[in-house]
Write a protein that holds these residues in place. Structure first.
Motif, PDB file in Angstrom:
ATOM      1  N   CYS A  35     -64.352   6.333  12.662  1.00 30.88           N
ATOM      2  CA  CYS A  35     -62.970   6.721  12.356  1.00 30.88           C
ATOM      3  C   CYS A  35     -62.798   8.235  12.206  1.00 30.88           C
ATOM      4  O   CYS A  35     -61.673   8.720  12.095  1.00 30.88           O
ATOM      5  CB  CYS A  35     -62.499   6.017  11.083  1.00 30.88           C
ATOM      6  SG  CYS A  35     -62.295   4.233  11.285  1.00 30.88           S
ATOM      7  N   SER A  36     -63.927   8.973  12.194  1.00 33.85           N
ATOM      8  CA  SER A  36     -63.867  10.428  12.114  1.00 33.85           C
ATOM      9  C   SER A  36     -63.931  11.081  13.492  1.00 33.85           C
ATOM     10  O   SER A  36     -63.767  12.292  13.611  1.00 33.85           O
ATOM     11  CB  SER A  36     -65.028  10.965  11.258  1.00 33.85           C
ATOM     12  OG  SER A  36     -64.936  10.501   9.932  1.00 33.85           O
ATOM     13  N   ALA A  67     -58.958  10.952   6.307  1.00 32.00           N
ATOM     14  CA  ALA A  67     -58.575   9.575   5.994  1.00 32.00           C
ATOM     15  C   ALA A  67     -59.796   8.669   5.998  1.00 32.00           C
ATOM     16  O   ALA A  67     -59.911   7.735   5.199  1.00 32.00           O
ATOM     17  CB  ALA A  67     -57.548   9.076   7.003  1.00 32.00           C
ATOM     18  N   SER A  68     -60.733   8.955   6.894  1.00 35.18           N
ATOM     19  CA  SER A  68     -61.960   8.171   6.987  1.00 35.18           C
ATOM     20  C   SER A  68     -62.813   8.335   5.737  1.00 35.18           C
ATOM     21  O   SER A  68     -63.334   7.366   5.184  1.00 35.18           O
ATOM     22  CB  SER A  68     -62.752   8.600   8.228  1.00 35.18           C
ATOM     23  OG  SER A  68     -63.915   7.812   8.378  1.00 35.18           O
ATOM     24  N   ASN A  72     -53.877   5.873   3.382  1.00 38.39           N
ATOM     25  CA  ASN A  72     -54.107   7.294   3.103  1.00 38.39           C
ATOM     26  C   ASN A  72     -54.219   8.132   4.377  1.00 38.39           C
ATOM     27  O   ASN A  72     -54.792   9.229   4.348  1.00 38.39           O
ATOM     28  CB  ASN A  72     -55.379   7.456   2.270  1.00 38.39           C
ATOM     29  CG  ASN A  72     -55.270   6.798   0.910  1.00 38.39           C
ATOM     30  OD1 ASN A  72     -54.586   7.297   0.018  1.00 38.39           O
ATOM     31  ND2 ASN A  72     -55.931   5.663   0.752  1.00 38.39           N
ATOM     32  N   LEU A  73     -53.689   7.594   5.473  1.00 37.51           N
ATOM     33  CA  LEU A  73     -53.829   8.273   6.761  1.00 37.51           C
ATOM     34  C   LEU A  73     -53.222   9.682   6.728  1.00 37.51           C
ATOM     35  O   LEU A  73     -53.853  10.649   7.180  1.00 37.51           O
ATOM     36  CB  LEU A  73     -53.174   7.445   7.866  1.00 37.51           C
ATOM     37  CG  LEU A  73     -53.326   7.997   9.295  1.00 37.51           C
ATOM     38  CD1 LEU A  73     -54.788   8.132   9.674  1.00 37.51           C
ATOM     39  CD2 LEU A  73     -52.604   7.100  10.294  1.00 37.51           C
ATOM     40  N   LYS A  74     -52.019   9.808   6.188  1.00 41.57           N
ATOM     41  CA  LYS A  74     -51.340  11.104   6.191  1.00 41.57           C
ATOM     42  C   LYS A  74     -52.001  12.094   5.229  1.00 41.57           C
ATOM     43  O   LYS A  74     -52.450  13.168   5.645  1.00 41.57           O
ATOM     44  CB  LYS A  74     -49.862  10.927   5.821  1.00 41.57           C
ATOM     45  CG  LYS A  74     -49.068  12.230   5.868  1.00 41.57           C
ATOM     46  CD  LYS A  74     -47.607  11.997   5.510  1.00 41.57           C
ATOM     47  CE  LYS A  74     -46.844  13.319   5.527  1.00 41.57           C
ATOM     48  NZ  LYS A  74     -45.391  13.110   5.184  1.00 41.57           N
ATOM     49  N   SER A 127     -55.766  12.759   6.083  1.00 46.43           N
ATOM     50  CA  SER A 127     -55.943  13.568   7.287  1.00 46.43           C
ATOM     51  C   SER A 127     -55.611  15.037   7.020  1.00 46.43           C
ATOM     52  O   SER A 127     -56.340  15.938   7.455  1.00 46.43           O
ATOM     53  CB  SER A 127     -55.066  13.035   8.419  1.00 46.43           C
ATOM     54  OG  SER A 127     -55.460  11.719   8.780  1.00 46.43           O
ATOM     55  N   VAL A 181     -59.162  14.764  13.511  1.00 45.43           N
ATOM     56  CA  VAL A 181     -57.955  14.868  12.700  1.00 45.43           C
ATOM     57  C   VAL A 181     -57.886  13.749  11.655  1.00 45.43           C
ATOM     58  O   VAL A 181     -57.249  13.897  10.611  1.00 45.43           O
ATOM     59  CB  VAL A 181     -56.693  14.855  13.600  1.00 45.43           C
ATOM     60  CG1 VAL A 181     -56.470  13.499  14.225  1.00 45.43           C
ATOM     61  CG2 VAL A 181     -55.478  15.301  12.819  1.00 45.43           C
ATOM     62  N   THR A 182     -58.527  12.625  11.912  1.00 45.37           N
ATOM     63  CA  THR A 182     -58.500  11.491  10.974  1.00 45.37           C
ATOM     64  C   THR A 182     -59.728  11.456  10.060  1.00 45.37           C
ATOM     65  O   THR A 182     -59.908  10.502   9.307  1.00 45.37           O
ATOM     66  CB  THR A 182     -58.428  10.164  11.745  1.00 45.37           C
ATOM     67  OG1 THR A 182     -59.575  10.054  12.609  1.00 45.37           O
ATOM     68  CG2 THR A 182     -57.167  10.071  12.565  1.00 45.37           C
ATOM     69  N   PHE A 232     -57.747   3.249   4.779  1.00 49.89           N
ATOM     70  CA  PHE A 232     -57.562   4.191   5.887  1.00 49.89           C
ATOM     71  C   PHE A 232     -56.088   4.272   6.272  1.00 49.89           C
ATOM     72  O   PHE A 232     -55.540   5.369   6.455  1.00 49.89           O
ATOM     73  CB  PHE A 232     -58.405   3.741   7.085  1.00 49.89           C
ATOM     74  CG  PHE A 232     -58.364   4.685   8.255  1.00 49.89           C
ATOM     75  CD1 PHE A 232     -59.183   5.799   8.300  1.00 49.89           C
ATOM     76  CD2 PHE A 232     -57.498   4.450   9.314  1.00 49.89           C
ATOM     77  CE1 PHE A 232     -59.142   6.676   9.388  1.00 49.89           C
ATOM     78  CE2 PHE A 232     -57.448   5.308  10.404  1.00 49.89           C
ATOM     79  CZ  PHE A 232     -58.276   6.427  10.431  1.00 49.89           C
ATOM     80  N   ARG A 233     -55.437   3.120   6.394  1.00 51.09           N
ATOM     81  CA  ARG A 233     -54.012   3.096   6.757  1.00 51.09           C
ATOM     82  C   ARG A 233     -53.149   3.694   5.646  1.00 51.09           C
ATOM     83  O   ARG A 233     -52.237   4.477   5.915  1.00 51.09           O
ATOM     84  CB  ARG A 233     -53.566   1.659   7.048  1.00 51.09           C
ATOM     85  CG  ARG A 233     -54.073   1.092   8.364  1.00 51.09           C
ATOM     86  CD  ARG A 233     -53.367  -0.206   8.690  1.00 51.09           C
ATOM     87  NE  ARG A 233     -53.594  -1.206   7.649  1.00 51.09           N
ATOM     88  CZ  ARG A 233     -54.597  -2.073   7.662  1.00 51.09           C
ATOM     89  NH1 ARG A 233     -55.477  -2.065   8.655  1.00 51.09           N
ATOM     90  NH2 ARG A 233     -54.738  -2.958   6.681  1.00 51.09           N
TER      91      ARG A 233
END
Length: 206
Positions: A31-32, A40-41, A71-73, A76, A36-37, A68-69
């Motif tokens: 997920c990294s 969140a990962s 805390n995505l914003k 990231s 950019v993510t 992950f979903r």
């Protein structure tokens, strides 16, 4: 023989713990990949590791992607902030290394110490994002305060990561394998064991 394969057997529990860390690490790495993510990962990794430290985790993959979903914003953005700081610090250290003077050596030491403390604030930031709802500014402010207020835990976390980096660096034949299996999850879990008591005291106070 039946005792050996018993789920409550200490050996089987330890092996299960290792497998969980491998799964968490692989999820974190995958997920990294978009970079950019990455934040969140790491937030999702800390979310699962916190629950694991408190022994109330359920389905690791489901928990990971749930965090992950959510805390995505914020995750990231936090990750990108630390990435920029890391790049700036890396360039500064490289430039100072080129000059190789007594004055620059002192500056390199000071900068290295500062980088270590900034790194620990990152650990707290991702842990706080994983556990509590707050603004990004509030999360960063709390992370800095916790880093300074709990100096023994801060120094211990720095030591854990430095030892782990030393192991990866000085045993090149196993570096790739260890990184893929436990690169972030193992030192991350040990760090969680240090900052989770701080979180528990905060929760009791609240």
């Amino acid at each position: 023989m039946d005792r050996f394969f018993d789920a409550n057997n200490p050996i089987m529990r330890f092996l299960s713990w290792l497998v969980d860390l491998v799964i968490i690490n692989i999820l974190t790495l995958v997920c990294s990949i978009p970079v950019v993510t990455a934040g969140a990962s790491f937030t999702a990794m800390n979310y699962v590791l916190l629950h694991k430290a408190r022994e109330d985790e359920s389905y690791i993959t489901k928990m990971f992607f749930h965090s992950f979903r959510d805390n995505l914003k914020q995750g990231s953005i936090s990750g990108l902030i630390y990435l920029v700081i890391g790049l700036i610090a890396g360039v500064d250290l490289y430039v100072l290394h080129i000059f190789d003077m007594k004055a620059t050596t002192v500056l390199m030491i000071i900068l290295s110490v500062a980088v270590c403390f900034i790194f620990v604030t990152a650990i707290y930031v991702f842990g706080l994002l994983a556990r509590y709802e707050n603004t990004l500014t509030g999360t960063f402010r709390n992370a800095v305060q916790l880093t300074i207020a709990h100096l023994p835990a801060t120094l211990a976390m720095i030591a854990i990561w430095l030892v782990w980096i030393f192991i990866l660096w000085y045993f090149p034949k196993t570096t790739v394998l260890l990184f893929l299996l436990f690169g972030f999850s193992l030192p991350g879990f040990l760090s969680t064991l240090l900052y989770d008591p701080v979180f528990r005291r905060m929760e009791k106070t609240e």
